[in-house]
Design an enzyme around this catalytic site. Sequence first.
Site, short mmCIF file in Angstrom:
data_model
loop_
_atom_site.label_atom_id
_atom_site.label_comp_id
_atom_site.label_asym_id
_atom_site.label_seq_id
_atom_site.Cartn_x
_atom_site.Cartn_y
_atom_site.Cartn_z
CG MET A 26 68.40 103.66 57.91
SD MET A 26 69.40 105.06 58.42
CE MET A 26 69.52 105.96 56.88
N GLY A 27 63.88 102.49 56.45
CA GLY A 27 62.50 102.80 56.10
C GLY A 27 62.38 103.73 54.92
CG HIS A 33 64.35 100.08 50.83
ND1 HIS A 33 63.95 101.39 50.72
CD2 HIS A 33 65.46 100.10 51.60
CE1 HIS A 33 64.78 102.17 51.39
NE2 HIS A 33 65.71 101.42 51.93
N GLY A 146 72.21 96.12 49.84
CA GLY A 146 72.24 96.64 48.48
C GLY A 146 73.65 97.00 48.03
CD GLN A 152 75.22 100.20 54.55
OE1 GLN A 152 75.16 101.28 55.10
NE2 GLN A 152 74.18 99.64 53.97
CB THR A 183 65.36 103.91 44.00
OG1 THR A 183 65.95 102.65 44.35
CG2 THR A 183 64.67 103.77 42.65
CB SER A 185 65.10 107.06 51.81
OG SER A 185 64.94 105.65 51.85
NE ARG A 186 70.43 111.19 53.44
CZ ARG A 186 71.05 110.19 54.07
NH1 ARG A 186 71.44 109.13 53.39
NH2 ARG A 186 71.26 110.25 55.38
P1 AMP Z 1 68.72 102.40 53.69
O1 AMP Z 1 67.29 102.30 54.10
O2 AMP Z 1 69.02 103.55 52.76
O3 AMP Z 1 69.67 102.30 54.86
O4 AMP Z 1 69.01 101.11 52.81
C1 AMP Z 1 68.70 99.82 53.27
C2 AMP Z 1 69.28 98.81 52.33
O5 AMP Z 1 68.74 99.02 51.02
C3 AMP Z 1 70.82 98.93 52.18
O6 AMP Z 1 71.37 97.62 52.12
C4 AMP Z 1 70.96 99.65 50.88
O7 AMP Z 1 72.18 99.38 50.22
C5 AMP Z 1 69.79 99.12 50.09
N1 AMP Z 1 69.43 100.04 49.01
C6 AMP Z 1 69.10 101.35 49.11
N2 AMP Z 1 68.86 101.89 47.90
C7 AMP Z 1 69.05 100.88 47.00
C8 AMP Z 1 68.98 100.79 45.57
N3 AMP Z 1 68.66 101.83 44.82
N4 AMP Z 1 69.25 99.60 44.99
C9 AMP Z 1 69.59 98.52 45.75
N5 AMP Z 1 69.68 98.55 47.10
C10 AMP Z 1 69.41 99.71 47.71
#
Ligand code: AMP
Length: 298
Positions: A26-27, A33, A146, A152, A183, A185-186
Amino acid sequence: MLARTRAGLAAARATLRSPVVVVPTMGALHDGHRALLRRARVLAGRNGSVVVSVFVNPLQFGVGEDLDQYPRTLDDDVAVCGLEHVDVVFAPSYRQMYPREQLIRVSPGPIGALLEGASRPGFFDGVLTVVLKLMHLVRPDIAVFGEKDAQQLALVRAMAADLNLPVAIDSVPTVRDPDGLATSSRNRYLSDAERKTALALCVALEAGAAASQDGPDAVLAAAGAELAAAGRADPPFAVDYLTLVDPATFAAVGPEYHGEALLLVAGTVGTTRLIDNARLSLGAPEPQDGAGRPGAAP
Ligand code: AMP
């Protein structure tokens, strides 16, 4: 290369060499990421291709959630993708992703009704629907997710298996900042004081992991004590759930369970909802009556 439309993606896809590895996001890309992007590059090899999608998917946000506030930083994201040798960034508009009313949605089944699915009704329907659409648009050989979003990941694996998707699902361990906070995005929503409180998530997981040889009750008590302390902090941590589950079913394990388990935690600091998890190996419980102890009389 940046593709903003499905036609643009199709044109780019036609030039890509196999294996094609996709990383859905989701950027607002961060170090978590980036670990996925690096893994994708390794899996693609020098000859293969990496595609990253950047799309804040309204279908997975509930009423009152942070869809409008969710950080959108496409220019920075494209720059990060350049540094990580990504071949195509697919960043569609809502209309490109949902050109008509989305009548058909993926039903996530029983695991999808638990935990995140219980707290956020419709969340996993939205996630799986957009992931399935992406798979059809990108047609990857491999997709990377992740382990931070453990439920998920389990549901995406289940969807790939149950719907015969011709894609291998790969995963990357959770990336943490030096203080231990996963880490996300929030995290950029958090004030300094909120961030301090939010550390309770990983402190609780560490406390639970340290008790893993003493069985499920000890794990939950140790982790729960940390969350209770954080509940008295200023600002406080509000627990949504703390649970120890069987990784295959996401059902809570009983007190005698031993083997692999997932310790999952979710909660809110201020207005920010955060999740984290740890994979534990739970020791076999001590026999109570000598039965089964090596060398015990039959
Ligand atoms: P999101 O942008 O939050 O939807 O995450 C996109 C992908 O990045 C998903 O597969 C998440 O599980 C992965 N992800 C987000 N945060 C982390 C993290 N801290 N460590 C590993 N993977 C992550």
